[in-house]
Write a protein that holds these residues in place. Structure first.
Motif, PDB file in Angstrom:
ATOM      1  N   VAL A  31     -15.166 -20.556 -31.385  1.00  0.00           N
ATOM      2  CA  VAL A  31     -14.279 -19.439 -31.055  1.00  0.00           C
ATOM      3  C   VAL A  31     -13.710 -18.824 -32.340  1.00  0.00           C
ATOM      4  O   VAL A  31     -13.692 -17.599 -32.501  1.00  0.00           O
ATOM      5  N   GLU A  32     -13.275 -19.667 -33.258  1.00  0.00           N
ATOM      6  CA  GLU A  32     -12.720 -19.166 -34.516  1.00  0.00           C
ATOM      7  C   GLU A  32     -13.806 -18.622 -35.437  1.00  0.00           C
ATOM      8  O   GLU A  32     -13.622 -17.608 -36.096  1.00  0.00           O
ATOM      9  N   TRP A  33     -14.950 -19.288 -35.479  1.00  0.00           N
ATOM     10  CA  TRP A  33     -16.038 -18.892 -36.372  1.00  0.00           C
ATOM     11  C   TRP A  33     -16.594 -17.523 -35.996  1.00  0.00           C
ATOM     12  O   TRP A  33     -16.797 -16.681 -36.872  1.00  0.00           O
ATOM     13  N   VAL A  66     -22.275 -24.407 -25.404  1.00  0.00           N
ATOM     14  CA  VAL A  66     -21.212 -23.669 -26.100  1.00  0.00           C
ATOM     15  C   VAL A  66     -21.561 -22.186 -26.159  1.00  0.00           C
ATOM     16  O   VAL A  66     -20.747 -21.332 -25.801  1.00  0.00           O
ATOM     17  N   PHE A  67     -22.786 -21.858 -26.572  1.00  0.00           N
ATOM     18  CA  PHE A  67     -23.179 -20.457 -26.675  1.00  0.00           C
ATOM     19  C   PHE A  67     -23.188 -19.779 -25.312  1.00  0.00           C
ATOM     20  O   PHE A  67     -22.811 -18.618 -25.183  1.00  0.00           O
ATOM     21  N   ASN A  68     -23.604 -20.491 -24.284  1.00  0.00           N
ATOM     22  CA  ASN A  68     -23.600 -19.939 -22.933  1.00  0.00           C
ATOM     23  C   ASN A  68     -22.175 -19.556 -22.522  1.00  0.00           C
ATOM     24  O   ASN A  68     -21.937 -18.471 -21.986  1.00  0.00           O
ATOM     25  N   ILE A  76     -19.184 -13.293 -27.501  1.00  0.00           N
ATOM     26  CA  ILE A  76     -20.391 -12.916 -28.226  1.00  0.00           C
ATOM     27  C   ILE A  76     -21.294 -12.115 -27.290  1.00  0.00           C
ATOM     28  O   ILE A  76     -21.203 -12.241 -26.065  1.00  0.00           O
ATOM     29  N   PHE A  77     -22.172 -11.304 -27.895  1.00  0.00           N
ATOM     30  CA  PHE A  77     -23.083 -10.464 -27.141  1.00  0.00           C
ATOM     31  C   PHE A  77     -24.477 -10.562 -27.748  1.00  0.00           C
ATOM     32  O   PHE A  77     -24.618 -10.593 -28.981  1.00  0.00           O
ATOM     33  N   ARG A  78     -25.484 -10.567 -26.890  1.00  0.00           N
ATOM     34  CA  ARG A  78     -26.869 -10.609 -27.378  1.00  0.00           C
ATOM     35  C   ARG A  78     -27.161  -9.359 -28.181  1.00  0.00           C
ATOM     36  O   ARG A  78     -26.760  -8.269 -27.825  1.00  0.00           O
ATOM     37  N   HIS A  79     -27.899  -9.574 -29.259  1.00  0.00           N
ATOM     38  CA  HIS A  79     -28.259  -8.450 -30.122  1.00  0.00           C
ATOM     39  C   HIS A  79     -29.768  -8.284 -30.220  1.00  0.00           C
ATOM     40  O   HIS A  79     -30.259  -7.177 -30.314  1.00  0.00           O
TER      41      HIS A  79
END
Length: 120
Positions: A31-33, A66-68, A76-79
């Motif tokens: 979350v912080e990163w 975590v990413f899910n 986060i959003f897919r790029h």
């Protein structure tokens, strides 16, 4: 008898719950990163940053969970996708991501440029 996971979501939830301590540590770090990432990144970039400061988790699948959840929460959003550069993945495709903060900054920049009125 081995229970078969019915969905990807269920499998990721089980991984996170089975490794609660590792999951919580990694999620809090993530979350912080991601807030500080004003560029495109991949899970490999995140793992490298995490492992520079912490011990590896018992079960590496916890990163997927975590990413899910980061994506579900809109952090986060897919790029796009790139070929992985780690030797163990043998060049498989992995997703690239952008942070919510980076996306908002890009949107602000785009709206500012479109609102400019150039005079000749």
């Amino acid at each position: 008898m081995v229970k078969v996971h019915k969905t990807k979501e269920e499998a990721l939830l089980r991984v996170g719950m089975a490794n609660k301590d590792d999951y919580c540590k990694i999620f809090n770090f993530a979350v912080e990163w991601v807030k500080l990432q004003f560029k495109v990144f991949s899970a490999n970039d995140f793992k490298k940053a995490y492992l520079e400061k912490h011990e590896p988790p018992i079960q590496p699948n916890v990163y997927g969970s975590v990413f899910n959840n980061l994506a579900k929460e809109g952090l986060i959003f897919r790029h796009g996708a790139i070929n992985s550069k780690t030797p163990e993945s043998k060049g498989c495709l992995i997703r690239t991501w952008i942070s919510r903060e980076y996306k908002q900054k890009q949107q602000q920049n785009a709206s500012y440029k479109s609102s400019l009125k150039l005079e000749l």
